[in-house]
Design an enzyme around this catalytic site. Structure first.
Site, PDB file in Angstrom:
ATOM      1  N   HIS A   1      -3.281   7.053   3.331  1.00  0.00           N
ATOM      2  CA  HIS A   1      -3.720   5.844   2.622  1.00  0.00           C
ATOM      3  C   HIS A   1      -5.139   5.508   3.065  1.00  0.00           C
ATOM      4  O   HIS A   1      -5.444   5.494   4.260  1.00  0.00           O
ATOM      5  CB  HIS A   1      -2.751   4.701   2.945  1.00  0.00           C
ATOM      6  CG  HIS A   1      -3.223   3.367   2.471  1.00  0.00           C
ATOM      7  ND1 HIS A   1      -3.780   3.176   1.221  1.00  0.00           N
ATOM      8  CD2 HIS A   1      -3.250   2.142   3.088  1.00  0.00           C
ATOM      9  CE1 HIS A   1      -4.111   1.906   1.082  1.00  0.00           C
ATOM     10  NE2 HIS A   1      -3.806   1.262   2.195  1.00  0.00           N
TER      11      HIS A   1
ATOM     12  N   ASN B   1     -10.174   0.197  -0.328  1.00  0.00           N
ATOM     13  CA  ASN B   1      -8.714   0.286  -0.232  1.00  0.00           C
ATOM     14  C   ASN B   1      -8.105  -0.080  -1.590  1.00  0.00           C
ATOM     15  O   ASN B   1      -8.090  -1.243  -1.972  1.00  0.00           O
ATOM     16  CB  ASN B   1      -8.233  -0.674   0.874  1.00  0.00           C
ATOM     17  CG  ASN B   1      -6.729  -0.744   1.002  1.00  0.00           C
ATOM     18  OD1 ASN B   1      -5.993  -0.228   0.162  1.00  0.00           O
ATOM     19  ND2 ASN B   1      -6.257  -1.394   2.057  1.00  0.00           N
TER      20      ASN B   1
ATOM     21  N   CYS C   1       0.808  -1.240   0.000  1.00  0.00           N
ATOM     22  CA  CYS C   1       0.000   0.000   0.000  1.00  0.00           C
ATOM     23  C   CYS C   1       0.835   1.281   0.000  1.00  0.00           C
ATOM     24  O   CYS C   1       0.456   2.256  -0.640  1.00  0.00           O
ATOM     25  CB  CYS C   1      -0.980  -0.012   1.162  1.00  0.00           C
ATOM     26  SG  CYS C   1      -2.179  -1.341   1.006  1.00  0.00           S
TER      27      CYS C   1
HETATM   28  N1  ACO Z   1     -19.003  -8.850   8.091  1.00  0.00           N
HETATM   29  C1  ACO Z   1     -19.456  -9.243   9.295  1.00  0.00           C
HETATM   30  N2  ACO Z   1     -18.652  -9.672  10.279  1.00  0.00           N
HETATM   31  C2  ACO Z   1     -17.319  -9.677  10.034  1.00  0.00           C
HETATM   32  C3  ACO Z   1     -16.774  -9.271   8.811  1.00  0.00           C
HETATM   33  C4  ACO Z   1     -17.677  -8.856   7.804  1.00  0.00           C
HETATM   34  N3  ACO Z   1     -17.257  -8.433   6.593  1.00  0.00           N
HETATM   35  N4  ACO Z   1     -15.437  -9.387   8.878  1.00  0.00           N
HETATM   36  C5  ACO Z   1     -15.138  -9.853  10.104  1.00  0.00           C
HETATM   37  N5  ACO Z   1     -16.298 -10.034  10.807  1.00  0.00           N
HETATM   38  C6  ACO Z   1     -16.449 -10.508  12.161  1.00  0.00           C
HETATM   39  C7  ACO Z   1     -15.295 -11.373  12.630  1.00  0.00           C
HETATM   40  O1  ACO Z   1     -15.459 -12.714  12.180  1.00  0.00           O
HETATM   41  C8  ACO Z   1     -15.411 -11.240  14.126  1.00  0.00           C
HETATM   42  O2  ACO Z   1     -16.428 -12.124  14.567  1.00  0.00           O
HETATM   43  P1  ACO Z   1     -16.253 -12.894  15.981  1.00  0.00           P
HETATM   44  O3  ACO Z   1     -16.184 -11.804  17.025  1.00  0.00           O
HETATM   45  O4  ACO Z   1     -17.490 -13.717  16.039  1.00  0.00           O
HETATM   46  O5  ACO Z   1     -14.991 -13.672  15.866  1.00  0.00           O
HETATM   47  C9  ACO Z   1     -15.923  -9.810  14.321  1.00  0.00           C
HETATM   48  O6  ACO Z   1     -16.470  -9.407  13.053  1.00  0.00           O
HETATM   49  C10 ACO Z   1     -14.848  -8.836  14.737  1.00  0.00           C
HETATM   50  O7  ACO Z   1     -13.703  -9.048  13.892  1.00  0.00           O
HETATM   51  P2  ACO Z   1     -12.449  -8.121  13.913  1.00  0.00           P
HETATM   52  O8  ACO Z   1     -11.473  -8.602  12.875  1.00  0.00           O
HETATM   53  O9  ACO Z   1     -11.964  -7.978  15.310  1.00  0.00           O
HETATM   54  O10 ACO Z   1     -13.136  -6.745  13.449  1.00  0.00           O
HETATM   55  P3  ACO Z   1     -12.498  -5.318  13.371  1.00  0.00           P
HETATM   56  O11 ACO Z   1     -13.339  -4.362  14.067  1.00  0.00           O
HETATM   57  O12 ACO Z   1     -11.023  -5.340  13.682  1.00  0.00           O
HETATM   58  O13 ACO Z   1     -12.633  -4.978  11.811  1.00  0.00           O
HETATM   59  C11 ACO Z   1     -11.268  -4.931   9.837  1.00  0.00           C
HETATM   60  C12 ACO Z   1     -12.034  -5.807  10.835  1.00  0.00           C
HETATM   61  C13 ACO Z   1     -12.272  -4.032   9.131  1.00  0.00           C
HETATM   62  C14 ACO Z   1     -10.596  -5.839   8.820  1.00  0.00           C
HETATM   63  C15 ACO Z   1     -10.222  -4.058  10.599  1.00  0.00           C
HETATM   64  O14 ACO Z   1      -9.504  -4.864  11.484  1.00  0.00           O
HETATM   65  C16 ACO Z   1      -9.269  -3.367   9.676  1.00  0.00           C
HETATM   66  O15 ACO Z   1      -9.644  -2.516   8.884  1.00  0.00           O
HETATM   67  N6  ACO Z   1      -7.963  -3.655   9.818  1.00  0.00           N
HETATM   68  C17 ACO Z   1      -6.960  -2.979   9.022  1.00  0.00           C
HETATM   69  C18 ACO Z   1      -6.893  -3.551   7.640  1.00  0.00           C
HETATM   70  C19 ACO Z   1      -6.011  -2.692   6.771  1.00  0.00           C
HETATM   71  O16 ACO Z   1      -5.991  -1.497   6.926  1.00  0.00           O
HETATM   72  N7  ACO Z   1      -5.269  -3.239   5.845  1.00  0.00           N
HETATM   73  C20 ACO Z   1      -4.423  -2.337   5.062  1.00  0.00           C
HETATM   74  C21 ACO Z   1      -3.295  -2.901   4.528  1.00  0.00           C
HETATM   75  S1  ACO Z   1      -3.729  -3.833   3.122  1.00  0.00           S
HETATM   76  C22 ACO Z   1      -2.313  -4.022   2.183  1.00  0.00           C
HETATM   77  O17 ACO Z   1      -1.271  -3.525   2.457  1.00  0.00           O
HETATM   78  C23 ACO Z   1      -2.440  -4.940   0.978  1.00  0.00           C
END
Ligand code: ACO
Length: 325
Positions: A252, A282, A114
């Site tokens: 980003h 993203n 990214c």
């Molecule tokens: N819909 C519904 N539920 C979901 C989804 C979805 N799309 N995705 C995950 N969940 C669930 C999980 O299974 C979990 O359920 P559980 O509690 O029963 O186990 C719950 O939601 C919470 O999951 P978390 O992963 O803790 O959710 P979080 O609030 O952290 O959000 C997210 C997830 C959006 C992916 C966040 O962590 C995030 O944005 N992280 C950063 C990602 C990023 O910025 N990447 C950039 C770099 S990419 C690159 O360089 C190629």
């Protein structure tokens, strides 16, 4: 001599995929995706007509048109891309042919996930500052949808595709390129995608999913909300400027909550952190040049504005730049 932006352009794939489209085949909802990420929709490339190379070409042509220059005068093309449609030649060489650049133009790609556009920017600026380039294209292009695992609701909903390009011209009056780049290979395991051709791995049962994006979302989130504000603070100390004087923070576009947390930690009003993540998701290394292009088109980006660009991603890598538009 430092490069100054004289042209910007982007290419956005035509197809829009909404959160409801994901809810039709995944256990997710518009409400969950909007609340956790800020994303409402993303553009997904047609894998036949909108490849990373073709999108890079279109973005480059628009930047050239925006600047009104002759492509034969371009002497360097650096493209950031993590999801190329060709291993060789480079995306930059495909752009070189399509725009009709001369043989006096150097071409290569960088892969820094990214933050790739910022890495490409710093590379281009180093060429310009050492007198080795005068007019350079700096491009970010990605087809993330090609590498998404559509069975993994935690990652596939995040990504969009697209390309953005900036044309930088050497300018004696521009201030030197000011930046910090950081990496942590040791923390890289939370964000991975294996190369497809590894004969020693073909027999492994889980190898097919390993060639799609794998991400421990919460780990990446924690890394971003701690390191991004810190590197921006460090940048302001290193180059002795006041963060309150910055007109725009171009971050980003990975998650609206990460951008909001960064604004809060820095104590800067949120409206100085423009976002387009709601419509594009993203787009990895294309996200910053796509955002710059739309801000210019909307008349929000004006000459002389003080800007901080910052990005983060796989590696792990993260960086920040202080520029005058
Ligand atoms: N819909 C519904 N539920 C979901 C989804 C979805 N799309 N995705 C995950 N969940 C669930 C999980 O299974 C979990 O359920 P559980 O509690 O029963 O186990 C719950 O939601 C919470 O999951 P978390 O992963 O803790 O959710 P979080 O609030 O952290 O959000 C997210 C997830 C959006 C992916 C966040 O962590 C995030 O944005 N992280 C950063 C990602 C990023 O910025 N990447 C950039 C770099 S990419 C690159 O360089 C190629």
């Amino acid at each position: 001599m430092t490069g100054r932006i004289i042209g910007l352009g982007s290419y956005i794939p035509k197809k829009i995929v909404t959160n409801d489209d994901f809810a039709a085949f995944l256990d997710t909802s518009d409400e969950w995706i909007t609340e956790r990420t800020g994303i409402k929709e993303r553009h997904i490339a047609d894998h036949i007509t909108e490849k990373p190379s073709t999108m890079a070409v279109e973005a480059a042509k628009k930047a050239i048109e925006d600047a009104g220059i002759d492509p034969k005068d371009i002497d360097l093309i650096v493209t950031a891309c993590t999801t190329p449609d060709l291993v060789i030649p480079s995306m930059s060489c495909v752009v070189h042919e399509a725009i009709g650049a001369s043989e006096n133009c150097g071409c290569f790609d960088v892969n820094s996930a990214c933050p790739g556009f910022v890495a490409a920017w710093n590379t281009v600026q180093s060429f310009i500052e050492t007198g080795n380039a005068k007019l350079a294209l700096c491009i970010g292009t990605e087809c993330n949808s090609n590498f998404a695992n559509y069975n993994d609701r935690g990652t596939c909903i995040l990504f969009g595709d697209g390309a953005g390009a900036a044309l930088l011209k050497a300018d004696e009056s521009a201030k030197p390129n000011q930046f910090i780049m950081r990496s942590s290979g040791a923390r890289g395991g939370c964000l991975r995608c294996e190369a497809a051709r590894q004969p020693d791995r073909w027999e492994e049962e889980d190898f097919k999913t390993a060639t799609s994006f794998y991400m421990q979302g919460r780990e990446v989130f924690k890394f971003a909300v701690s390191e991004v504000p810190q590197i921006i603070k460090d940048l302001s100390e290193k180059f002795s400027f006041d963060l309150n004087d910055i007109d725009m923070f171009i971050l980003h576009q990975a998650n609206a909550r990460i951008i909001e947390a960064t604004a809060k930690k820095l104590g800067i009003p949120r409206d100085r952190f423009p976002m387009n993540i709601m419509n594009y998701g993203n787009a990895s290394s294309a996200s910053i040049p796509m955002l710059l292009t739309s801000l210019k088109a909307e008349g929000r980006l004006k000459p002389g504005m003080k800007i901080v660009m910052a990005s983060f991603g796989a590696g792990l890598t993260w960086d920040a730049n202080y520029i005058i538009f």
